[in-house]
Design a protein around this motif. Structure first.
Motif, PDB file in Angstrom:
ATOM      1  N   ASP A 102     -12.320  63.985  -7.624  1.00  0.00           N
ATOM      2  CA  ASP A 102     -13.092  64.637  -8.591  1.00  0.00           C
ATOM      3  C   ASP A 102     -14.330  64.682  -8.423  1.00  0.00           C
ATOM      4  N   GLN A 103     -15.135  65.975  -7.639  1.00  0.00           N
ATOM      5  CA  GLN A 103     -16.388  65.908  -7.411  1.00  0.00           C
ATOM      6  C   GLN A 103     -17.546  65.629  -8.389  1.00  0.00           C
ATOM      7  N   ARG A 104     -16.913  65.441  -9.446  1.00  0.00           N
ATOM      8  CA  ARG A 104     -18.101  65.240 -10.553  1.00  0.00           C
ATOM      9  C   ARG A 104     -18.462  63.772 -10.819  1.00  0.00           C
ATOM     10  N   LEU A 105     -17.486  62.984  -9.927  1.00  0.00           N
ATOM     11  CA  LEU A 105     -17.542  61.505  -9.979  1.00  0.00           C
ATOM     12  C   LEU A 105     -18.441  61.070  -8.784  1.00  0.00           C
ATOM     13  N   THR A 106     -19.231  60.303  -8.881  1.00  0.00           N
ATOM     14  CA  THR A 106     -20.126  59.493  -7.779  1.00  0.00           C
ATOM     15  C   THR A 106     -19.667  57.928  -7.766  1.00  0.00           C
ATOM     16  N   ARG A 107     -19.074  57.356  -6.670  1.00  0.00           N
ATOM     17  CA  ARG A 107     -18.558  56.195  -6.432  1.00  0.00           C
ATOM     18  C   ARG A 107     -19.610  55.540  -5.636  1.00  0.00           C
ATOM     19  N   ILE A 108     -19.462  53.971  -6.046  1.00  0.00           N
ATOM     20  CA  ILE A 108     -20.460  53.060  -5.311  1.00  0.00           C
ATOM     21  C   ILE A 108     -19.801  52.114  -4.529  1.00  0.00           C
ATOM     22  N   TYR A 109     -20.543  52.096  -3.225  1.00  0.00           N
ATOM     23  CA  TYR A 109     -19.923  50.984  -2.680  1.00  0.00           C
ATOM     24  C   TYR A 109     -21.163  50.028  -1.847  1.00  0.00           C
ATOM     25  N   LEU A 110     -20.952  48.705  -1.512  1.00  0.00           N
ATOM     26  CA  LEU A 110     -21.661  47.941  -0.841  1.00  0.00           C
ATOM     27  C   LEU A 110     -21.677  47.942   0.453  1.00  0.00           C
ATOM     28  N   THR A 111     -23.001  48.150   0.924  1.00  0.00           N
ATOM     29  CA  THR A 111     -23.087  48.258   2.399  1.00  0.00           C
ATOM     30  C   THR A 111     -22.788  46.759   3.108  1.00  0.00           C
ATOM     31  N   GLU A 112     -22.838  46.574   4.330  1.00  0.00           N
ATOM     32  CA  GLU A 112     -22.763  45.197   5.055  1.00  0.00           C
ATOM     33  C   GLU A 112     -24.059  44.654   4.652  1.00  0.00           C
ATOM     34  N   ALA A 113     -25.422  45.047   4.438  1.00  0.00           N
ATOM     35  CA  ALA A 113     -26.417  44.215   3.710  1.00  0.00           C
ATOM     36  C   ALA A 113     -26.210  44.087   2.577  1.00  0.00           C
ATOM     37  N   GLY A 114     -25.530  45.021   1.654  1.00  0.00           N
ATOM     38  CA  GLY A 114     -25.232  44.290   0.238  1.00  0.00           C
ATOM     39  C   GLY A 114     -24.339  43.433   0.192  1.00  0.00           C
ATOM     40  N   ARG A 115     -23.161  43.192   1.122  1.00  0.00           N
ATOM     41  CA  ARG A 115     -22.461  42.309   1.136  1.00  0.00           C
ATOM     42  C   ARG A 115     -22.967  40.853   1.401  1.00  0.00           C
ATOM     43  N   LYS A 116     -23.967  41.008   2.414  1.00  0.00           N
ATOM     44  CA  LYS A 116     -24.952  39.839   2.581  1.00  0.00           C
ATOM     45  C   LYS A 116     -25.772  39.421   1.575  1.00  0.00           C
ATOM     46  N   LEU A 117     -26.372  40.221   1.007  1.00  0.00           N
ATOM     47  CA  LEU A 117     -27.277  40.023  -0.236  1.00  0.00           C
ATOM     48  C   LEU A 117     -26.438  39.391  -1.321  1.00  0.00           C
ATOM     49  N   GLN A 118     -25.242  39.801  -1.773  1.00  0.00           N
ATOM     50  CA  GLN A 118     -24.455  39.192  -2.685  1.00  0.00           C
ATOM     51  C   GLN A 118     -24.023  38.026  -2.203  1.00  0.00           C
ATOM     52  N   ASN A 119     -23.613  37.541  -1.033  1.00  0.00           N
ATOM     53  CA  ASN A 119     -23.701  36.165  -0.672  1.00  0.00           C
ATOM     54  C   ASN A 119     -24.673  35.275  -1.078  1.00  0.00           C
ATOM     55  N   GLU A 120     -25.780  35.922  -0.515  1.00  0.00           N
ATOM     56  CA  GLU A 120     -27.062  34.947  -1.029  1.00  0.00           C
ATOM     57  C   GLU A 120     -27.365  34.997  -2.403  1.00  0.00           C
ATOM     58  N   MET A 121     -27.068  35.975  -3.406  1.00  0.00           N
ATOM     59  CA  MET A 121     -26.953  35.970  -4.635  1.00  0.00           C
ATOM     60  C   MET A 121     -25.988  34.820  -5.221  1.00  0.00           C
ATOM     61  N   ASN A 122     -24.896  34.746  -4.714  1.00  0.00           N
ATOM     62  CA  ASN A 122     -23.940  33.717  -5.171  1.00  0.00           C
ATOM     63  C   ASN A 122     -24.514  32.337  -4.813  1.00  0.00           C
ATOM     64  N   LEU A 123     -25.175  32.104  -3.609  1.00  0.00           N
ATOM     65  CA  LEU A 123     -25.843  30.653  -3.509  1.00  0.00           C
ATOM     66  C   LEU A 123     -26.803  30.605  -4.527  1.00  0.00           C
ATOM     67  N   VAL A 124     -27.522  31.630  -4.901  1.00  0.00           N
ATOM     68  CA  VAL A 124     -28.776  31.295  -5.824  1.00  0.00           C
ATOM     69  C   VAL A 124     -27.951  30.966  -7.207  1.00  0.00           C
ATOM     70  N   LEU A 125     -27.120  31.449  -7.678  1.00  0.00           N
ATOM     71  CA  LEU A 125     -26.473  31.394  -8.929  1.00  0.00           C
ATOM     72  C   LEU A 125     -25.873  30.120  -8.841  1.00  0.00           C
ATOM     73  N   ALA A 126     -25.245  29.636  -7.666  1.00  0.00           N
ATOM     74  CA  ALA A 126     -24.613  28.111  -7.771  1.00  0.00           C
ATOM     75  C   ALA A 126     -25.701  27.378  -7.785  1.00  0.00           C
ATOM     76  N   ASP A 127     -26.941  27.373  -7.242  1.00  0.00           N
ATOM     77  CA  ASP A 127     -28.243  26.374  -7.400  1.00  0.00           C
ATOM     78  C   ASP A 127     -28.560  26.498  -8.823  1.00  0.00           C
ATOM     79  N   PHE A 128     -28.797  27.743  -9.373  1.00  0.00           N
ATOM     80  CA  PHE A 128     -29.303  27.963 -10.859  1.00  0.00           C
ATOM     81  C   PHE A 128     -28.226  27.050 -11.882  1.00  0.00           C
ATOM     82  N   ILE A 129     -26.714  27.149 -11.423  1.00  0.00           N
ATOM     83  CA  ILE A 129     -25.834  26.435 -12.461  1.00  0.00           C
ATOM     84  C   ILE A 129     -26.013  25.077 -12.306  1.00  0.00           C
ATOM     85  N   LYS A 130     -26.155  24.791 -11.109  1.00  0.00           N
ATOM     86  CA  LYS A 130     -26.471  23.256 -10.646  1.00  0.00           C
ATOM     87  C   LYS A 130     -27.710  22.569 -11.278  1.00  0.00           C
TER      88      LYS A 130
END
Length: 159
Positions: A102-130
């Protein structure tokens, strides 16, 4: 009209609101303000805009999500998501592709840099919760969860 102190913040009594409920409201409001300030501080140290973090978390668990579905999940207008995604794409965090079926839809994917950033954000969230909740005794955490669930339920009934 009567004024009292709540922490360092004066407040006025409200008709029909008991003093304990009003104090709880003020403490909750102050806590939410500190919560937001600390989250902004911790994210700014990673040079990430807080709105992008929610976007990252949704995309990371729904790789290939349609842009319109992402907007709906974030509870923001499509143009708002478009601007955010343009910035994230420019930063190399995500990539956007048209849907094969369906060419009307745009799909979003994380890049390798996005996955790395997501991992960093998980660490920030863990620290925030602690920092906050993690320092509470387990029984208090469970009671706090129960009370917040009641509050959330009460509020959601009016939405």
């Amino acid at each position: 009209m009567h004024t009292e102190e709540c922490g360092n913040m004066p407040f006025v009594e409200l008709d029909g609101v008991d003093p304990v409920s009003l104090r709880v409201f003020h403490v909750l409001f102050r806590t939410m303000r500190f919560h937001r300030q600390l989250m902004f501080k911790m994210l700014s140290e990673k040079e990430v805009y807080p709105g992008q973090v929610g976007c990252l978390w949704i995309i990371s668990s729904n790789d290939g999500i349609a842009q319109r579905d992402l907007a709906r999940r974030l509870h923001v207008a499509r143009p708002t998501v478009t601007v955010m995604l343009q910035k994230m794409e420019k930063a190399g965090i995500i990539t956007r592709r048209n849907d094969d079926d369906d060419q009307r839809l745009t799909r979003i994917y994380l890049t390798e840099a996005g996955r790395k950033l997501q991992n960093e954000m998980n660490l920030v969230l863990a620290d925030f919760i602690k920092i906050g909740i993690g320092q509470m005794p387990a029984d208090d955490q469970l009671e706090f969860e129960r009370l917040l669930s009641v509050l959330s339920s009460n509020i959601s009934k009016k939405l």
